[in-house]
Design an enzyme around this catalytic site. Structure first.
Site, PDB file in Angstrom:
ATOM      1  N   SER A   1     -10.415   0.393   4.144  1.00  0.00           N
ATOM      2  CA  SER A   1      -9.577   0.175   5.338  1.00  0.00           C
ATOM      3  C   SER A   1      -8.963   1.504   5.768  1.00  0.00           C
ATOM      4  O   SER A   1      -8.296   2.153   4.966  1.00  0.00           O
ATOM      5  CB  SER A   1      -8.447  -0.791   5.032  1.00  0.00           C
ATOM      6  OG  SER A   1      -8.964  -1.980   4.508  1.00  0.00           O
TER       7      SER A   1
ATOM      8  N   GLU B   1      -3.949   4.399   6.502  1.00  0.00           N
ATOM      9  CA  GLU B   1      -3.815   4.187   5.058  1.00  0.00           C
ATOM     10  C   GLU B   1      -4.461   5.360   4.307  1.00  0.00           C
ATOM     11  O   GLU B   1      -3.999   5.776   3.255  1.00  0.00           O
ATOM     12  CB  GLU B   1      -4.517   2.873   4.690  1.00  0.00           C
ATOM     13  CG  GLU B   1      -4.406   2.529   3.230  1.00  0.00           C
ATOM     14  CD  GLU B   1      -5.047   1.179   2.890  1.00  0.00           C
ATOM     15  OE1 GLU B   1      -4.677   0.160   3.492  1.00  0.00           O
ATOM     16  OE2 GLU B   1      -5.916   1.171   2.006  1.00  0.00           O
TER      17      GLU B   1
ATOM     18  N   ARG C   1       0.842  -1.213   0.000  1.00  0.00           N
ATOM     19  CA  ARG C   1       0.000   0.000   0.000  1.00  0.00           C
ATOM     20  C   ARG C   1       0.872   1.255   0.000  1.00  0.00           C
ATOM     21  O   ARG C   1       0.585   2.235   0.709  1.00  0.00           O
ATOM     22  CB  ARG C   1      -0.952   0.037   1.199  1.00  0.00           C
ATOM     23  CG  ARG C   1      -1.817  -1.174   1.366  1.00  0.00           C
ATOM     24  CD  ARG C   1      -2.920  -1.292   0.327  1.00  0.00           C
ATOM     25  NE  ARG C   1      -3.794  -2.392   0.655  1.00  0.00           N
ATOM     26  CZ  ARG C   1      -3.639  -3.637   0.191  1.00  0.00           C
ATOM     27  NH1 ARG C   1      -2.664  -3.929  -0.657  1.00  0.00           N
ATOM     28  NH2 ARG C   1      -4.479  -4.579   0.540  1.00  0.00           N
TER      29      ARG C   1
END
Ligand code: FAD
Ligand code: NAP
Length: 336
Positions: free
Chosen positions: A236, A332, A161
């Site tokens: 998320s 994130e 990510r």
């Protein structure tokens, strides 16, 4: 020709549904449009589908909404095709296009919201596949020089990510075109992750095609994740933490049931959702901000939450995970 709107509400341009304004707002359809914007604001904010940021304040300067479209097969042979995708294309629609053209490699990433241009920013991934697995190169317009630069896969420095565009190239480029290499038949399938194999078995599918995998992923995601149209969210909120093997063994002696996945012989990934659940946050709400009942890694807007309320909840979750497990959860989602 570009048209600049003033004091544009961004509520329908972010999947959290946060009601903040952009001081100036413009939709671009071509590289020339971006170059025109740069004459008026040398450091605009770039947005795609608005599914990976949290607005905690109004945006000053110009906000650019990307609508540059187009999909072209640049090269093809019996094994694979090189596809050039303009960055304003919707990622899921592009995955659907690929599956309908019998091109494999991205079907596990069906239903990820947002644009193709944002996909390299955090090297999007799901069900064991990441953008980097099919990525060849991208073209991006430098906001400093107004010129197009090419980034190879190595230049992008993809990680979990993560990419160069979340670090030292952050906010410096407008990604315009992404080149991906997709497989022709016979396809290699990736079924070992999460609930894919189980769901195929439940549906008596013994010889799956990429279309079966695509439909399976859509079904699983629709059953687990809140639709942003119904409950504002950005997927998320935190990354799954990766910790050293030593730190993991220490934790496992205290929590024998801790779920984990081996990254390599030095590192172990722990599902952040489990840590958050163990701290008692699943289904909890502070004001209009909530921790989603079916997947506690997803923070949700229960109505008219301010971005600051969601951020407050996120920080409270981080604090309790540090206190209980000595693990710092990294956000994130981009906080603006
Ligand atoms: P935006 O939110 O608009 O922007 C995100 C960042 O990218 C910002 O910093 C923005 O400035 C920058 N950016 C956007 N476009 C460009 C461009 N053309 N050039 C330069 N910078 C740009 N992510 C996953 O990895 N896997 C998942 O499975 C997943 N599932 C999700 C499920 C839900 C329900 C939601 C809401 C989100 C999910 N996400 C997932 C997160 C999100 O969809 C991805 O990060 C997606 O790539 C964001 O795309 P976007 O166009 O909405 O980006
Ligand atoms: P899940 O299948 O319930 O699994 C929980 C976590 O365990 C996932 O986060 C995944 O990590 C990890 N995991 C599961 N099987 C694994 C395996 N075989 N090897 C290594 N790690 C494994 O997860 P979920 O919440 O339903 O999500 C399914 C997939 O969609 C995941 O890949 C997830 O990342 C992705 N997703 C991402 C977002 C986002 O916003 N980023 C939102 C929704 C879903 P990873 O996350 O590292 O894959």
């Amino acid at each position: 020709m570009i048209t600049i709107q003033h004091n544009q509400s961004l509520q329908s341009f972010n999947t959290f549904g946060i009601d903040e304004q952009a001081e100036r707002f413009v939709t671009v359809h071509s590289i020339r449009d971006i170059q025109q914007v740069l004459l008026q604001d040398p450091s605009p904010t770039v947005i795609g589908g608005g599914s990976n940021f949290l607005l905690t304040q109004p945006l000053s300067g110009i906000t650019i909404k990307n609508e540059i479209k187009g999909i072209t097969i640049v090269e093809e042979n019996e094994n694979d095709s090189l596809v050039a995708v303009q960055s304003g294309e919707n990622w899921h629609e592009f995955v659907t296009w690929a599956v309908n053209h019998e091109l494999g490699g991205i079907e596990n990433m069906a239903l990820i919201p947002g644009t193709v241009g944002a996909a390299p920013i955090q090297n999007i991934g799901a069900y064991g596949r990441e953008l980097k697995d099919v990525f060849v190169q991208l073209e991006a317009l430098s906001l400093q020089t107004g010129k197009i630069e090419t980034f190879s896969k190595a230049d992008c420095e993809f990680g979990y990510r993560d990419s160069i565009f979340k670090r030292h190239a952050k906010g410096k480029y407008f990604i315009t075109t992404v080149y991906l290499r997709l497989q022709s038949k016979p396809h290699r399938l990736y079924l070992d992750y999460g609930a894919i194999q189980q769901e195929l078995t439940n549906n008596h599918i013994t010889q799956p095609t990429i279309k079966d995998v695509y439909q399976t992923v859509i079904r699983i995601r629709e059953s687990k994740l809140p639709s942003p149209h119904i409950l504002g969210n950005a997927g998320s909120f935190f990354k799954n933490p990766v910790i050293s093997t030593e730190a993991f063994h220490l934790l496992q002696s205290q929590y024998p049931q801790i779920p984990h996945y081996t990254v390599n012989n030095m590192a172990i990934k722990i599902p952040a959702a489990w840590l958050i659940d163990q701290c008692g946050w699943k289904g909890k709400q502070i004001g209009q901000a909530g921790c989603y009942q079916n997947q506690p890694l997803v923070l949700v807007n229960h109505g008219n939450a301010k971005g600051s309320e969601i951020l407050h909840l996120a920080k409270a979750i981080q604090a309790s995970v540090v206190e209980k497990f000595a693990i710092a959860l990294e956000m994130e989602v981009n906080i603006w």
